[in-house]
Design an enzyme around this catalytic site. Structure first.
Site, PDB file in Angstrom:
ATOM      1  N   GLU A 135       0.839  -1.216   0.000  1.00  0.00           N
ATOM      2  CA  GLU A 135       0.000   0.000   0.000  1.00  0.00           C
ATOM      3  C   GLU A 135       0.874   1.266   0.000  1.00  0.00           C
ATOM      4  OE1 GLU A 135      -3.160  -0.002  -0.562  1.00  0.00           O
ATOM      5  OE2 GLU A 135      -3.180  -2.178  -0.577  1.00  0.00           O
ATOM      6  N   HIS A 138       1.956   2.106  -3.410  1.00  0.00           N
ATOM      7  CA  HIS A 138       0.996   2.856  -4.233  1.00  0.00           C
ATOM      8  C   HIS A 138       1.106   4.364  -3.959  1.00  0.00           C
ATOM      9  CE1 HIS A 138      -0.987  -0.398  -6.221  1.00  0.00           C
ATOM     10  NE2 HIS A 138      -1.555  -0.915  -5.139  1.00  0.00           N
ATOM     11  N   GLU A 193       0.304  -2.677  -9.750  1.00  0.00           N
ATOM     12  CA  GLU A 193       0.269  -3.704  -8.690  1.00  0.00           C
ATOM     13  C   GLU A 193       1.631  -4.390  -8.562  1.00  0.00           C
ATOM     14  OE1 GLU A 193      -1.914  -3.768  -6.613  1.00  0.00           O
ATOM     15  OE2 GLU A 193      -3.825  -3.248  -7.484  1.00  0.00           O
TER      16      GLU A 193
HETATM   17 ZN   LIG Z   1      -2.459  -2.774  -4.881  1.00  0.00          ZN
END
Ligand SMILES: [Zn+2]
Length: 252
Positions: A135, A138, A193
């Site tokens: 996370e 990101h 991702e």
């Molecule tokens: Zn993700």
């Protein structure tokens, strides 16, 4: 008083034909919209604006969620897992637990990171840390920023405020709630991702933790959701993801 609230959203209203900007009639993600005699040509929604919107929408979401109090075992466990991470990779991060069965976690462009108690129930500490690393990836790699910016530029409430020369602070709580909902349910590209997985592997290594925890976190989700499900595994297949993580572990 929040000094940032007074920042004006910069909107260029140009009396020109937009078709020169982009073949689909859009510019910077905003569809051409007539405003009086001019045209909404570009919204200079910068990173500070998006971070401010993220902070306000996180506050709104916190107020509507069951946030684990500091004395709760969940909050204590998250505090222990995230020790030393409140300032990481040049980011100021804020961690909280939402008491909810969802096996989920999300982050916002301003460094808000929320972990659901369902995730804490489903994984041991090292895997939770791996998910948190993903996370944070990101945020650091600006995926969260880009996604929220794009969403705001197509949000009619934001457009109305922006075209009137308003500020982020004028977004209502329901509009902020809608922005938060999109962030919680964000779906990133396969590339994003995989990059976040790689970031998590590097983060685990930099903290002296076992980078294989990222691999195990994907396996835990796989055992719970099968090969195609789970919030971490919506885009790349788990096998591709695990291959890439293994490569990243080998390279780091
Ligand atoms: Zn993700």
């Amino acid at each position: 008083m929040n000094m940032v609230c007074s920042r004006k959203l910069l909107i260029c209203v140009l009396p020109v034909v937009l078709s020169a900007c982009a073949s689909d009639g859009s510019f910077d993600g905003v569809k051409a919209t007539a405003i009086g005699v001019g045209v909404l040509a570009a919204a200079a929604l910068d990173e500070d604006d998006v971070k401010q919107a993220a902070s306000l929408s996180a506050k709104e979401l916190d107020s509507k969620s069951l946030v684990a109090t500091e004395s709760s075992p969940y909050a204590k466990r998250l505090a222990s897992i995230t020790t030393g991470l409140h300032n990481y990779a040049g980011l100021k991060l804020d961690f909280k637990v939402y008491i909810a069965k969802d096996i989920n976690a999300f982050a916002m462009a301003d460094g808000t990171v929320r972990v659901y108690s369902g995730l804490l129930d489903a994984m041991p500490d090292d895997q939770v840390l791996a998910v948190i690393g993903h996370e944070i990836g990101h945020v650091k790699l600006k995926h969260s920023y880009r996604q929220m910016r794009e969403q705001m530029l197509t949000n009619t409430a934001f457009q109305a405020i922006a075209s009137a020369g308003g500020t982020i602070g004028q977004l209502t709580s329901s509009e902020l709630g809608a922005i938060a909902y999109q962030a919680v349910n964000a779906r990133f590209s396969q590339k994003d991702e995989l990059e976040s997985d790689q970031f998590a592997v590097k983060m685990l290594r930099s903290l002296g933790k076992d980078p294989n925890a990222m691999l195990r976190a994907v396996e835990t989700l796989e055992s719970l959701y099968g090969s195609g499900g789970g919030f971490l595994s919506s885009h790349p297949s788990n096998s591709q993801r695990k291959d890439e993580i293994t490569k990243a572990i080998g390279a780091s």
